[in-house]
Motif scaffolding. Structure first.
Motif, short mmCIF file in Angstrom:
data_model
loop_
_atom_site.label_atom_id
_atom_site.label_comp_id
_atom_site.label_asym_id
_atom_site.label_seq_id
_atom_site.Cartn_x
_atom_site.Cartn_y
_atom_site.Cartn_z
N ILE A 156 96.50 -84.64 -17.36
CA ILE A 156 95.07 -84.73 -17.05
C ILE A 156 94.29 -84.07 -18.18
O ILE A 156 94.54 -82.91 -18.53
CB ILE A 156 94.75 -84.06 -15.70
CG1 ILE A 156 95.57 -84.72 -14.58
CG2 ILE A 156 93.25 -84.15 -15.40
CD1 ILE A 156 95.40 -84.04 -13.23
N ARG A 157 93.35 -84.82 -18.76
CA ARG A 157 92.52 -84.31 -19.86
C ARG A 157 91.04 -84.31 -19.48
O ARG A 157 90.59 -85.15 -18.69
CB ARG A 157 92.68 -85.18 -21.12
CG ARG A 157 94.07 -85.20 -21.73
CD ARG A 157 94.07 -86.12 -22.94
NE ARG A 157 95.35 -86.23 -23.58
CZ ARG A 157 95.75 -85.45 -24.59
NH1 ARG A 157 94.92 -84.53 -25.07
NH2 ARG A 157 96.95 -85.60 -25.14
N ASP A 158 90.31 -83.39 -20.07
CA ASP A 158 88.86 -83.41 -19.94
C ASP A 158 88.31 -84.63 -20.66
O ASP A 158 88.71 -84.92 -21.80
CB ASP A 158 88.26 -82.13 -20.53
CG ASP A 158 86.75 -82.07 -20.34
OD1 ASP A 158 86.31 -81.70 -19.24
OD2 ASP A 158 86.02 -82.43 -21.29
N GLN A 159 87.44 -85.34 -20.03
CA GLN A 159 86.88 -86.55 -20.64
C GLN A 159 86.01 -86.24 -21.84
O GLN A 159 85.99 -86.99 -22.82
CB GLN A 159 86.06 -87.34 -19.60
CG GLN A 159 85.34 -88.57 -20.12
CD GLN A 159 86.26 -89.73 -20.39
OE1 GLN A 159 87.15 -89.65 -21.25
NE2 GLN A 159 86.07 -90.82 -19.67
N GLY A 160 85.34 -85.09 -21.81
CA GLY A 160 84.40 -84.76 -22.88
C GLY A 160 85.06 -84.45 -24.21
O GLY A 160 84.78 -85.08 -25.24
N ASP A 161 85.98 -83.48 -24.22
CA ASP A 161 86.59 -83.06 -25.48
C ASP A 161 88.09 -83.37 -25.55
O ASP A 161 88.77 -82.96 -26.51
CB ASP A 161 86.38 -81.56 -25.70
CG ASP A 161 86.94 -80.70 -24.57
OD1 ASP A 161 87.68 -81.24 -23.71
OD2 ASP A 161 86.63 -79.50 -24.52
N ALA A 162 88.62 -84.10 -24.58
CA ALA A 162 90.02 -84.53 -24.55
C ALA A 162 91.00 -83.36 -24.46
O ALA A 162 92.19 -83.50 -24.75
CB ALA A 162 90.37 -85.39 -25.76
N GLU A 163 90.54 -82.18 -24.03
CA GLU A 163 91.43 -81.03 -23.90
C GLU A 163 92.40 -81.23 -22.73
O GLU A 163 91.98 -81.57 -21.63
CB GLU A 163 90.64 -79.75 -23.68
CG GLU A 163 91.53 -78.51 -23.54
CD GLU A 163 90.74 -77.26 -23.25
OE1 GLU A 163 91.36 -76.18 -23.20
OE2 GLU A 163 89.52 -77.35 -23.04
#
Length: 210
Positions: A156-163
Motif C-alpha cells: 500500500i502506497r500513498d497516492q500523493g508521493d508514492a511512499e
C-alpha cells in the motif's frame, strides 16, 4: 478388537499398515479443510492518526501484460482491503492510496528420501511407475505428490508521493497451487492486523466461507 491386518502374510502387513495410516491421516485432515493457516509478515509506516480511505489498484508492467490474471488476483484481495477499512475509489476520482497485489506458487517435487522413515528401507514407485527397491526390514509405499509454496503480497502506497506505507505477505504450502477460496483467505490473513504489525512471521488462521 478385530485387526484388519491380522489375516495378511507377514510380508504384506507393513504395506497394509502404511496404507491404513495414510487413509487415517487423510480422513483426519478433512476436519481442517474449512480453514486456512498462513505465516504472515507485515511491515508498517502507516501514520497513527491516519484512517484508511479510498484505494485504487496499481499494476506493474509485468502484471499489465496479463490483465485477466491480475484482475482475478485484485478481485480476491478486494474483500480483505474492504475489511481493513478501505473502499474502492469511484471511477474518475482520485484515491487516497494505491495498492499492488501479487500471487506466487512455486512447485517443489518431493524425494522419497525426504521422509525419515526411509532409513529403514522399503519400496518406492517412481513417476514412470517402475518400482525402486530399498533393502531393509520394512516394506512401504511412498506417494510422491508435489508440494507448492503459495504466497500473496500486498503493498500500500500513498497516492500523493508514492511512499510505501504498509507491506504484508502471507505464505503457506500444500499439494495444489491454490484455488480462489484459499488465495482470498490468504489475502485476508495478510491484512488481518492492519494497520498494526507484530511478530514476523506469525501464524494467522482464516475460516473459509461456508
Amino acid at each position: 478388537m478385530w485387526n484388519p491386518t491380522s489375516s495378511l502374510s507377514p510380508l504384506l502387513r507393513p504395506v497394509a499398515v502404511a496404507l491404513t495410516v495414510t487413509l487415517a491421516l487423510a480422513l483426519s485432515g478433512c476436519a481442517g479443510l474449512r480453514s486456512v493457516e498462513s505465516d504472515v509478515s507485515t511491515f508498517s509506516k502507516w501514520p497513527a492518526q491516519r484512517k484508511p480511505s479510498t484505494f485504487v489498484f496499481e499494476r506493474l508492467p509485468s502484471q499489465q501484460a496479463r490483465p485477466q490474471q491480475q484482475a482475478r488476483f485484485e478481485l480476491l484481495a478486494r474483500n480483505a482491503l474492504q475489511k481493513a477499512g478501505f473502499t474502492p475509489a469511484e471511477e474518475g476520482k482520485p484515491a487516497d492510496v494505491t495498492v499492488q497485489v501479487g500471487v506466487r506458487a512455486s512447485r517443489a517435487d518431493r524425494s522419497p528420501f525426504d521422509d525419515p522413515l526411509w532409513w529403514r528401507g522399503g519400496v518406492y514407485y517412481s513417476r514412470s511407475g517402475r518400482p525402486v527397491f530399498f533393502h531393509g526390514p520394512m516394506l512401504m509405499y511412498q506417494f510422491d505428490a508435489p508440494r507448492y509454496e503459495r504466497e500473496v503480497a500486498v503493498l500500500i502506497r500513498d497516492q500523493g508521493d508514492a511512499e510505501p506505507l504498509y507491506e504484508a505477505r502471507a505464505v503457506n504450502d500444500g499439494n495444489t497451487p491454490g484455488g480462489d477460496d484459499l488465495l482470498e483467505a490468504m489475502f485476508q490473513a495478510a491484512l488481518q492486523d492492519f494497520p498494526h504489525t507484530g511478530i514476523n512471521p506469525r501464524t494467522v488462521v482464516i475460516q473459509l466461507k461456508k
